[in-house]
Design a protein around this motif. Structure first.
Motif, PDB file in Angstrom:
ATOM      1  N   LYS A 292       6.088  -0.022   2.868  1.00 34.29           N
ATOM      2  CA  LYS A 292       6.647   0.200   1.536  1.00 34.29           C
ATOM      3  C   LYS A 292       6.264  -0.892   0.546  1.00 34.29           C
ATOM      4  N   GLY A 293       5.396  -1.798   0.926  1.00 36.32           N
ATOM      5  CA  GLY A 293       4.974  -2.849   0.002  1.00 36.32           C
ATOM      6  C   GLY A 293       3.871  -3.685   0.604  1.00 36.32           C
ATOM      7  N   THR A 294       2.981  -4.179  -0.281  1.00 33.39           N
ATOM      8  CA  THR A 294       1.872  -5.006   0.204  1.00 33.39           C
ATOM      9  C   THR A 294       2.209  -6.482   0.215  1.00 33.39           C
ATOM     10  N   GLY A 295       3.265  -6.880  -0.519  1.00 30.74           N
ATOM     11  CA  GLY A 295       3.574  -8.303  -0.619  1.00 30.74           C
ATOM     12  C   GLY A 295       2.717  -9.029  -1.638  1.00 30.74           C
ATOM     13  N   LEU A 296       2.023  -8.259  -2.501  1.00 30.75           N
ATOM     14  CA  LEU A 296       1.147  -8.882  -3.490  1.00 30.75           C
ATOM     15  C   LEU A 296       1.643  -8.705  -4.917  1.00 30.75           C
ATOM     16  N   GLY A 297       2.688  -7.929  -5.137  1.00 33.78           N
ATOM     17  CA  GLY A 297       3.147  -7.645  -6.498  1.00 33.78           C
ATOM     18  C   GLY A 297       3.538  -8.907  -7.248  1.00 33.78           C
ATOM     19  N   LEU A 298       4.517  -9.662  -6.745  1.00 36.41           N
ATOM     20  CA  LEU A 298       4.947 -10.879  -7.414  1.00 36.41           C
ATOM     21  C   LEU A 298       3.846 -11.933  -7.424  1.00 36.41           C
ATOM     22  N   SER A 299       3.020 -11.967  -6.363  1.00 33.81           N
ATOM     23  CA  SER A 299       1.895 -12.901  -6.341  1.00 33.81           C
ATOM     24  C   SER A 299       0.941 -12.597  -7.479  1.00 33.81           C
ATOM     25  N   MET A 300       0.659 -11.298  -7.709  1.00 37.33           N
ATOM     26  CA  MET A 300      -0.231 -10.896  -8.790  1.00 37.33           C
ATOM     27  C   MET A 300       0.374 -11.276 -10.141  1.00 37.33           C
ATOM     28  N   ILE A 301       1.675 -11.031 -10.311  1.00 37.18           N
ATOM     29  CA  ILE A 301       2.337 -11.349 -11.580  1.00 37.18           C
ATOM     30  C   ILE A 301       2.318 -12.862 -11.821  1.00 37.18           C
TER      31      ILE A 301
ATOM     32  N   ASN B 192      -3.008  -4.263 -20.653  1.00 35.45           N
ATOM     33  CA  ASN B 192      -3.047  -3.435 -19.444  1.00 35.45           C
ATOM     34  C   ASN B 192      -2.442  -4.166 -18.253  1.00 35.45           C
ATOM     35  N   GLN B 193      -2.828  -5.435 -18.067  1.00 37.88           N
ATOM     36  CA  GLN B 193      -2.305  -6.197 -16.932  1.00 37.88           C
ATOM     37  C   GLN B 193      -0.808  -6.449 -17.087  1.00 37.88           C
ATOM     38  N   LEU B 194      -0.343  -6.700 -18.311  1.00 38.62           N
ATOM     39  CA  LEU B 194       1.080  -6.931 -18.528  1.00 38.62           C
ATOM     40  C   LEU B 194       1.884  -5.657 -18.248  1.00 38.62           C
ATOM     41  N   GLU B 195       1.369  -4.490 -18.643  1.00 37.29           N
ATOM     42  CA  GLU B 195       2.050  -3.232 -18.331  1.00 37.29           C
ATOM     43  C   GLU B 195       2.174  -3.057 -16.823  1.00 37.29           C
ATOM     44  N   LEU B 196       1.078  -3.367 -16.108  1.00 40.55           N
ATOM     45  CA  LEU B 196       1.109  -3.259 -14.649  1.00 40.55           C
ATOM     46  C   LEU B 196       2.148  -4.204 -14.057  1.00 40.55           C
ATOM     47  N   ALA B 197       2.213  -5.443 -14.587  1.00 40.22           N
ATOM     48  CA  ALA B 197       3.187  -6.419 -14.091  1.00 40.22           C
ATOM     49  C   ALA B 197       4.609  -5.946 -14.362  1.00 40.22           C
ATOM     50  N   LEU B 198       4.864  -5.431 -15.561  1.00 42.15           N
ATOM     51  CA  LEU B 198       6.198  -4.950 -15.900  1.00 42.15           C
ATOM     52  C   LEU B 198       6.598  -3.773 -15.017  1.00 42.15           C
TER      53      LEU B 198
END
Length: 722
Positions: free
Chosen positions: A511-520, A435-441
């Protein structure tokens, strides 16, 4: 007198007197005192003989007192005097004349040596004059002794200095060319101390190439009086070659005539050997300097590279420490935010049941629930960045996972972007949370879409990499690399450095939280992998997820996939939570489900209730509580009632190392349906334990495992992107 200072152990010259008859002794003492001497009167001849010493300046005897006496003790002392001494005696006689007239006087002259006869009666002036004359002679003897002692001391010092300097002394008589040499001098030329050495022997021992120069220097010194100084080679009798240094001066008599050469010599072989070695070293010094310069330049370059590498390592360490500090901060904030959302979601859910007939109220409650769930999604991303979210890790076929997301990815990126997928089918599975990998992708795909506003191609590929040795952020082993590449605007070096920083975004506001790449990034690290970004302005960006590979294994249905019916009976539940708001919300949800609830605000209070004998069908406890954690409470409760069902509620998987307890986990924030499901599972678990989900122990990885439901199920609309 000037010579008095040379008399040993005395400040005034002494006269020794032996005149036993009448007043002779008194008269002699008086006259001696007037002559400037002190006096010692001997009682008999034996005392006189034993009192004779070097410090006696004058002896006075009367002829009649010694005429028939044994004079051997006196004669023995006189004959044993050192070379500088000749003690003067005055003999008072009654008869004058030569030996034929006075045989006793002749005998005394033979025994005493330096004797003056004074015939009585005599005038006092005569005695005093003779005494003073004798004293002057004795003082000159003392001065001669002092000079001899000074010469001897100088000779000893000279010999000591020569020995200390390893110098050999020699003298050459010019008239006879006779040579005298010390033992050290002979040793310098390789001869033994008892060997007779002549001038010719030493000249013959000089190296043939140096001999003419030595003889010429000798002649010049003798002719001109100039000091002689030379260093030459010497061949010893054993054939060995040595170096000899010689210095000499010409000694002349008082008339200026040259009498002899006096000099010293020393063996300088060791010094010459060192000088020769130094000369040889200096011959190729320039070459060695050039070689050394090359080595220094190479070492300097190596040092510069090491410094640069060290600076890079320090920068990486600072970045790691910064990310770790931010991770701890965001993890703590997310945990507390989870608790707040727990209260909000629980109360809103219960409130929704009470306003079911009111359309406006229902709409407001639904809006509030949607906002709270978005907050829960944001919390999950914060926890992912902090590497503290619960993961359900198991072997996953990445090719199958990406293939199953094709439709979702196409809808997310839009029709202006084409998707190219290159997925080999023979690769091993990766040890991940699907689930987390799908979200990251999905996040990476949406980022690529935003980087290509005019359209382009999104490439997704998968390959296998084997890491050997120290690779920094990756341990040794087999990895699957999931790469997402675009041909968009790209990033410069400075932007790339900040790309995984939390809340950093290049997108427009809103348009973005700035947390996407941090989460990945946090997810990859928590899975014992890594996120690697490469980018170039105007060319595009490639994001690679390095994920640990594992062996294929038979899938076992997870507990969350097992159908569990809601327990129909009314349960008596002990709820333990130190947060009053969470406890109140949870109690309301449990009572709404029809259960009887007893509330405890700490682990110790809950343990007292359990120990009191009250019957509880189930215990639901928060994990993080002061004094006693939920795990410690569970262990203590199981010691009392081993079959007591227990559920742990936690904001994130922050169980410390060494906490080995197998309990159902309820992830905060949870809703009433999730709560009811975990209660039913816990009750069924105690009667028929389900198989545990595989994955945490596969491939040697050590990620956190959890049975909790993932909040990411509620954000599948693709809105949680950078």
């Amino acid at each position: 007198m000037a010579g008095i200072a040379a008399i040993p152990n005395s400040v005034k010259p002494k006269a020794l007197i032996y005149a036993p008859a009448g007043r002779d002794a008194q008269v002699a003492v008086s006259l001696i005192e007037e002559a400037g001497l002190s006096s010692i009167a001997a009682a008999d001849l034996n005392v006189f003989a034993s009192s004779l010493k070097d410090d006696i300046a004058l002896g006075v005897l009367t002829e009649e007192a010694v005429r028939w006496s044994d004079l051997k003790p006196i004669a023995a002392w006189v004959s044993a005097q050192p070379s500088w001494s000749d003690l003067p005696f005055i003999v008072l006689t009654t008869r004058g004349g030569g030996p034929e007239r006075n045989p006793a006087a002749a005998r005394l002259s033979e025994v005493l040596g330096n004797v003056t006869f004074l015939e009585r009666p005599f005038h006092a002036t005569s005695f005093i004059s003779i005494a003073r004359t004798a004293l002057k002679g004795r003082l000159r003897q003392y001065e001669a002794r002092a000079q001899l002692e000074a010469l001897a001391e100088g000779e000893r010092r000279l010999q000591t200095a020569l020995a200390a300097g390893r110098l050999g002394a020699w003298e050459l008589e010019l008239s006879s060319m006779a040579l005298s040499a010390s033992a050290t001098c002979k040793a310098v030329f390789g001869r033994s101390p008892d060997e007779d050495v002549t001038r010719e022997d030493l000249i013959a021992s000089i190296h043939p190439d140096d001999r003419d120069l030595v003889l010429e220097r000798l002649r010049r010194t003798i002719d001109t009086g100039r000091d002689y100084s030379i260093e030459h080679r010497t061949i010893w009798p054993d054939g060995s070659l040595h170096w000899t240094e010689v210095h000499a001066q010409l000694y002349s008599d008082r008339y200026g005539s040259a009498r002899k050469l006096v000099g010293v010599c020393s063996d300088t072989t060791a010094r010459k050997t060192i000088e020769e070695n130094l000369r040889r070293l200096n011959e190729n010094l320039e070459e060695r300097v050039r070689e050394r310069t090359k080595e220094v330049n190479a070492a300097h370059q190596t040092l510069l590279e090491e410094v640069a590498q060290r600076e890079r390592a320090e920068e990486q360490l600072r970045q790691s420490q910064k990310m770790e500090a931010i991770g701890q901060l965001t993890g703590g904030v997310a945990h507390d935010f989870n608790n707040l959302l727990m209260v909000v979601l629980g109360n809103l859910e219960l409130l929704g049941k009470h306003v079911a007939g009111d359309a406006k109220a229902t709409r407001l409650v639904d809006g509030a629930l949607q906002g709270a769930r978005r907050g829960a999604a944001l919390t999950q991303r914060l926890l992912a960045f902090a590497r503290q979210q619960d993961l359900q890790v198991k072997p996953v076929d990445l090719a199958e996972l990406v293939s199953g997301m094709k439709d979702l990815l196409r809808r997310s990126v839009g029709s202006s972007i084409s998707i190219e997928i290159n997925m080999p089918t023979s690769l091993p599975p990766a040890l991940v949370d699907a689930n987390q990998l799908e979200l990251a992708l999905l996040n990476l795909a949406v980022n690529a879409r935003d980087a290509m506003p005019d359209g382009g191609t999104l490439s997704i590929s998968l390959r296998e990499e084997n890491v050997a040795g120290d690779k920094g952020d990756l341990g040794e082993g087999l990895y699957l690399v999931l790469a997402v590449a675009d041909c968009g605007t790209g990033m410069d070096a400075e932007t790339l450095k900040k790309a995984v920083d939390p809340f950093f975004s290049t997108k427009e506001l809103g348009k973005g939280t700035g947390l996407g790449l941090s989460m990945i990034h946090g997810l990859a690290v928590q899975l014992d992998g890594a996120l690697r970004l490469t980018s170039e302005l105007g060319v595009g960006t490639t994001a690679e997820l390095w994920l640990p590979a594992t062996a294929w294994r038979t899938e076992v249905p997870a507990e969350s996939e097992v159908t569990v019916e809601q327990a129909a009976s009314r349960l008596k539940i002990l709820l333990v939570d130190d947060d009053a708001l969470i406890a109140m919300s949870s109690v309301d949800m449990l009572e709404d489900l029809g259960h009887e609830v007893v509330e405890a605000n700490s682990g110790s209070q809950a343990l007292e209730l359990i120990s009191s004998g009250q019957h509880f069908d189930l215990v639901i406890s928060d994990y993080s509580m002061p004094g006693m954690t939920g795990a410690q409470l569970a262990q203590a409760a199981r010691d009392i009632y081993p079959a007591l069902p227990i559920v742990l509620a936690t904001g994130y998987a922050d169980l410390p190392s060494g906490t080995d307890i197998d309990l159902p986990r309820l992830a905060k924030p949870y809703n009433q349906a999730q709560l009811a499901k975990e209660i039913a599972k816990a009750m069924v678990r105690e009667t028929a334990p389900l198989p545990r989900s595989g994955g945490g122990d596969a491939g040697g990885s050590k990620p956190r495992l959890s049975k909790a439901n993932d909040v990411s199920d509620e954000i599948g609309d693709g809105t949680c992107v950078v």
